[in-house]
Write an enzyme that holds these catalytic residues in place. Structure first.
Site, PDB file in Angstrom:
ATOM      1  N   ASP A   1       0.790  -1.293   0.164  1.00 36.67           N
ATOM      2  CA  ASP A   1       0.105   0.102   0.086  1.00 36.67           C
ATOM      3  C   ASP A   1       0.930   1.228   0.059  1.00 36.67           C
ATOM      4  OD1 ASP A   1       0.666  -0.423   2.761  1.00 36.67           O
ATOM      5  OD2 ASP A   1      -0.496   0.871   3.294  1.00 36.67           O
TER       6      ASP A   1
ATOM      7  N   GLU B   1      -0.195  -0.889   5.765  1.00 39.99           N
ATOM      8  CA  GLU B   1       1.013  -0.284   6.552  1.00 39.99           C
ATOM      9  C   GLU B   1       0.873   1.208   6.703  1.00 39.99           C
ATOM     10  OE1 GLU B   1       4.828   1.199   7.700  1.00 39.99           O
ATOM     11  OE2 GLU B   1       3.999   1.543   5.826  1.00 39.99           O
TER      12      GLU B   1
END
Length: 350
Positions: free
Chosen positions: A71, A124
């Site tokens: 991400d 994250e």
């Protein structure tokens, strides 16, 4: 074994950066990466129940986990290649390190007793860290490398902790000519109390890693009928001696207010003299670098998995972390290739 050439490794990074994958919207990127791993020598590759992209090489009992994240921060500035510099969201944070993991694991001549897991974790960049929390129960690694930018010749050994406080005040409005504080003033009073405490805590502390750093993330005020409302999010970067729960209790909400803590993670540091750290230093020197240790003021998935797995752990990856989240985020492709060479040697010798 399929050999991943430099040009193939560069194309992997360009293609993955071109796929938008902000937190909670990583599926297309995860499927792309797992498909690439299937075609480049991995024994297995799949998207797990949390949405992480996972690739597996080897069948030995000794586990090496390369835990990156797929991400990215929000926004999608134009992806472009200018000379040997690739611009785009995630080029540094952290698709560069993740793609370096994927290419290096494919290239490495692994020992027969070794199994490598390459993980592109989801969320994250969000306080949830869903991908890392899911991975905790799935693996028992003997060694772990976290994929974060530190430049090719640096080894990150630790990250500060984190705490977010969501504060809300709601109360009756008064005329602006009265002495009653406005909703915005209530919010600023709370922020001043936070700032004052942190300033006092930091007196005489020179190390950035040892400081307690507050930040005012968001502040909004509005009116609903006769009531005024103020909301604010305060963030903290925590040194090793501060626990999130204890810090939360130091800042009660106050009259007519509520406060909720989230995203709490303790600071964490690995062992500079572990077998993994030594192999990284040797690999960097083997490629004409001078290795250096780094301690970061941010927070990463190392904070989550490091204490639980208890194995030798470092963070490593190409790119300048000062470019994280910026609209001109970019990575030098020659540095990216050099990091792949370092990682390949580490995987073959650790």
């Amino acid at each position: 074994m399929i050999t991943v050439s430099d040009s193939s490794a560069e194309k992997l990074l360009r293609d993955l950066v071109a796929i938008p994958s902000p937190s909670c919207h990583e599926r297309e990127a995860a499927e792309f990466l797992t498909d690439w791993m299937r075609r480049h020598g991995y024994d297995d590759a799949f998207v797990d129940e949390a949405g992480n992209a996972v690739g597996v090489i080897g069948t030995g009992g000794r586990q090496i986990v390369l835990l990156g994240h797929i991400d990215t921060f929000a926004g999608f500035p134009p992806v472009r290649l200018m000379g040997r510099t690739l611009y785009g969201r995630g080029a540094v944070d952290a698709k560069g390190p993740l793609c370096a993991f994927a290419a290096a694991a494919s290239r490495a001549n692994l020992a027969a007793d070794t199994q490598v897991f390459v993980i592109g974790a989801v969320e994250e960049e969000a306080a949830t860290s869903r991908g890392a929390h899911y991975a905790l129960a799935q693996y028992t690694p003997d060694f772990c490398v976290i994929g974060e930018p530190s430049r090719w010749d640096r080894i990150t050994m630790g990250y500060k902790g984190r705490l977010l406080l969501d504060w809300r005040w709601e109360g009756g409005l008064a005329h602006s000519a009265s002495d009653a504080p406005s909703p915005a003033e209530h919010a600023l009073d709370y922020w001043r109390s936070v700032k004052s405490y942190c300033d006092h805590f930091n007196q005489g502390i020179e190390s950035l890693f040892a400081r307690l750093d507050p930040s005012l993330r968001d502040i909004n005020t509005w009116q609903e009928g006769v009531n005024g409302i103020a909301e604010m999010t305060v963030g903290f970067r925590l040194p090793p001696n501060v626990k999130p729960d204890e810090l939360r209790r130091r800042f009660p909400a106050g009259d007519c207010a509520t406060v909720t803590g989230r995203g709490g993670e303790r600071a964490f540091s690995g062992d500079k003299n572990s077998a993994l750290s030594r192999q990284f230093r040797r690999a960097i020197r083997a490629h004409d670098g001078v290795p250096r240790f780094v301690f970061k003021t941010g927070t990463a998935d190392m904070n989550i998995v490091g204490p639980r797995w208890g194995c030798p752990i470092v963070a490593y990856g190409p790119g300048d972390s000062a470019l994280d989240h910026r609209p001109d985020e970019r990575i030098d492709l020659d540095e990216y290739l050099r990091a792949i060479d370092v990682l390949t040697l580490v995987l073959e010798t650790v």
